[in-house]
Design an enzyme around this catalytic site. Structure first.
Site, PDB file in Angstrom:
ATOM      1  N   HIS A   1       0.846  -1.197   0.000  1.00 49.14           N
ATOM      2  CA  HIS A   1       0.000   0.000   0.000  1.00 49.14           C
ATOM      3  C   HIS A   1       0.884   1.250   0.000  1.00 49.14           C
ATOM      4  O   HIS A   1       1.942   1.274   0.634  1.00 49.14           O
ATOM      5  CB  HIS A   1      -0.925   0.001   1.232  1.00 49.14           C
ATOM      6  CG  HIS A   1      -1.985   1.049   1.151  1.00 49.14           C
ATOM      7  ND1 HIS A   1      -1.739   2.374   1.439  1.00 49.14           N
ATOM      8  CD2 HIS A   1      -3.283   0.989   0.775  1.00 49.14           C
ATOM      9  CE1 HIS A   1      -2.847   3.074   1.245  1.00 49.14           C
ATOM     10  NE2 HIS A   1      -3.803   2.250   0.847  1.00 49.14           N
TER      11      HIS A   1
ATOM     12  N   GLU B   1      -4.202   1.766  -7.181  1.00 44.24           N
ATOM     13  CA  GLU B   1      -4.529   2.884  -6.299  1.00 44.24           C
ATOM     14  C   GLU B   1      -3.630   4.072  -6.648  1.00 44.24           C
ATOM     15  O   GLU B   1      -2.505   4.172  -6.130  1.00 44.24           O
ATOM     16  CB  GLU B   1      -4.296   2.488  -4.847  1.00 44.24           C
ATOM     17  CG  GLU B   1      -5.210   1.418  -4.332  1.00 44.24           C
ATOM     18  CD  GLU B   1      -5.501   1.620  -2.850  1.00 44.24           C
ATOM     19  OE1 GLU B   1      -6.683   1.759  -2.498  1.00 44.24           O
ATOM     20  OE2 GLU B   1      -4.551   1.666  -2.056  1.00 44.24           O
TER      21      GLU B   1
HETATM   22  P1  PGA Z   1      -9.771   6.092   0.549  1.00 40.71           P
HETATM   23  O1  PGA Z   1      -8.567   5.050   0.774  1.00 40.71           O
HETATM   24  O2  PGA Z   1     -10.898   5.337  -0.100  1.00 40.71           O
HETATM   25  O3  PGA Z   1     -10.118   6.577   1.899  1.00 40.71           O
HETATM   26  O4  PGA Z   1      -9.234   7.169  -0.356  1.00 40.71           O
HETATM   27  C1  PGA Z   1      -8.293   4.059  -0.172  1.00 40.71           C
HETATM   28  C2  PGA Z   1      -7.032   3.301   0.213  1.00 40.71           C
HETATM   29  O5  PGA Z   1      -5.987   3.918   0.472  1.00 40.71           O
HETATM   30  O6  PGA Z   1      -7.044   2.059   0.279  1.00 40.71           O
END
Ligand code: PGA
Length: 258
Positions: A101, A171
């Site tokens: 992440h 992401e």
């Molecule tokens: P968010 O986070 O939906 O609060 O933007 C997503 C993530 O970082 O997994």
């Protein structure tokens, strides 16, 4: 505890609680509330990545609709790593482990660390949620190079037979969190999904494609969930804040169940 065969399902929703909620009591209450939102016979596969300290108590909650996982493990099996947690330390092994992440990468996690975590997780027969994404979206094609590099390094030496145990979450870092100006558009997501598939084919051959789920995650909510999945061409979503609010969680899941 639901055991899901991810390669055989059409849609997947993964919630990432991050460092929330503040107490174990609140965590159990929130978890039960999320479980309650799941309609009978729902085909959507649901996974929740929870803080490690809550994992055992949440595993003990009797339910069959949400699989549990953790947000990180250390990349070594043991050793002098103050404050860290090895995969073997979980009493009941997490079904899913998130690797790479961007919030962990920002703390110094390297692509090599991510690769070791992926290998350890697969060896332990857990499934991997592998996050990739560029920090900035340039107007050219440089960000594609970032994503290719992250994928190639994270998937280095992964046996072909294990690929179906890996979910890839795109992401884009610039779209994560409540201060992000906007989520990615479905079009922006679609071009990256196609690119990720191309990299997977380059690495493992075309037969791999039906086996790997690709998710989008970053500021997703119920308003844009359907568009992101349908037009973006992903197999599901990775939710941050939306997994902390049962009503919004239910709406977002409903939006992609069709
Ligand atoms: P968010 O986070 O939906 O609060 O933007 C997503 C993530 O970082 O997994």
């Amino acid at each position: 505890m639901a055991i899901s065969r991810i390669e055989n399902v059409s849609r997947l929703v993964v919630g990432n609680w991050k460092m929330n909620p503040k107490t174990e009591k609140e965590a159990i209450t929130l978890f039960k509330a999320l479980v309650k939102t799941v309609p009978e016979k729902s085909k959507l596969v649901r996974v929740l990545l929870v803080p490690a300290v809550y994992y055992a108590s949440l595993r003990a909650v009797k339910q069959k609709v949400i699989s549990l996982g953790v947000q990180n493990i250390h990349h070594e099996l043991d050793g002098a790593h103050t404050g860290d947690i090895a995969l073997s330390m979980f009493n009941k092994q997490p079904l899913y482990v998130m690797c790479g992440h961007s919030e962990r990468r920002a703390l110094g996690e390297t692509d090599q660390d991510v690769n070791k975590k992926v290998l350890l997780t697969l060896k332990a027969k857990s499934k991997v949620i592998l996050c990739v994404g560029e920090k900035e979206r340039d107007h050219g094609i440089l960000f594609f190079g970032v994503i290719r590099d992250q994928l190639e390094k994270a998937l280095n030496q992964i046996p072909r037979k294990d690929i179906s145990s890996i979910v890839i979450a795109y992401e884009p870092v610039w779209a994560i969190g409540k201060h992000a100006p906007r989520p990615a558009t479905a079009e922006e997501v679609r071009e990256v999904v196609i690119f990720i598939k191309k990299v997977l084919v380059d690495l493992f051959g075309p037969s791999v494609l039906p086996e790997v789920k690709i998710l989008y995650g970053a500021s997703v909510d119920s308003k844009d969930a359907q568009d992101l999945v349908q037009e973006g061409g992903v197999d599901g979503l990775l939710l941050g804040r939306a997994s902390l609010d049962p009503k919004e969680y239910a709406r977002t899941c409903a939006a992609i169940t069709y």
